[in-house]
Motif scaffolding. Structure first.
Motif, PDB file in Angstrom:
ATOM      1  N   SER A  44      37.282  40.612  42.279  1.00 16.74           N
ATOM      2  CA  SER A  44      37.134  39.605  41.226  1.00 16.74           C
ATOM      3  C   SER A  44      38.483  39.250  40.617  1.00 16.74           C
ATOM      4  CB  SER A  44      36.193  40.118  40.141  1.00 16.74           C
ATOM      5  OG  SER A  44      34.888  40.260  40.648  1.00 16.74           O
ATOM      6  N   LYS A  45      39.316  40.264  40.391  1.00 18.05           N
ATOM      7  CA  LYS A  45      40.630  40.039  39.790  1.00 18.05           C
ATOM      8  C   LYS A  45      41.535  39.225  40.708  1.00 18.05           C
ATOM      9  CE  LYS A  45      44.710  42.479  38.241  1.00 18.05           C
ATOM     10  NZ  LYS A  45      45.458  43.708  38.392  1.00 18.05           N
ATOM     11  N   ASN A  46      41.446  39.443  42.001  1.00 18.07           N
ATOM     12  CA  ASN A  46      42.350  38.805  42.955  1.00 18.07           C
ATOM     13  C   ASN A  46      41.758  37.597  43.675  1.00 18.07           C
ATOM     14  OD1 ASN A  46      44.908  40.504  43.108  1.00 18.07           O
ATOM     15  ND2 ASN A  46      43.267  42.022  43.092  1.00 18.07           N
ATOM     16  N   LEU A  47      40.570  37.170  43.285  1.00 16.68           N
ATOM     17  CA  LEU A  47      39.906  36.062  43.977  1.00 16.68           C
ATOM     18  C   LEU A  47      40.757  34.801  43.981  1.00 16.68           C
ATOM     19  CD1 LEU A  47      37.418  35.046  45.478  1.00 16.68           C
ATOM     20  CD2 LEU A  47      36.388  34.526  43.256  1.00 16.68           C
ATOM     21  N   PHE A  48      41.377  34.478  42.853  1.00 19.44           N
ATOM     22  CA  PHE A  48      42.211  33.280  42.756  1.00 19.44           C
ATOM     23  C   PHE A  48      43.677  33.644  42.588  1.00 19.44           C
ATOM     24  CE2 PHE A  48      38.023  31.529  41.677  1.00 19.44           C
ATOM     25  CZ  PHE A  48      37.971  30.533  42.630  1.00 19.44           C
TER      26      PHE A  48
END
Length: 82
Positions: A44-48
């Motif tokens: 979730s933290k690295n999705l974007f």
């Protein structure tokens, strides 16, 4: 007779986002040695983030990964984007 097989295609940005999140979660679990909860949070933290996930310029919802993907199901949380 088709010489080239017809493949399934991803037909929505929401599905593409789900698949990217799932890939990041698997990466964190396999390469990072994280458990399921930790790998979901990392995904979730690295999705974007351009280094691992989707380039931020393609975040049409202007929301972070924790808002877009339900970590329990891995499915797009469409109610968060309205």
């Amino acid at each position: 007779m088709r010489l080239i097989p017809q493949y399934d295609v991803i037909d929505s940005p929401e599905r593409f986002t789900e698949l990217t999140w799932e890939g990041l979660k698997n990466y964190a679990g396999n390469r990072g040695g994280m458990d399921a909860t930790q790998s979901a949070a990392w995904a979730s933290k690295n999705l974007f983030q351009a280094q691992y996930g989707i380039a931020p310029i393609y975040n049409m919802w202007n929301a972070d990964g924790a808002q877009l993907i339900d970590p329990a199901t891995g499915r797009f949380n469409s109610g968060s984007c309205t």
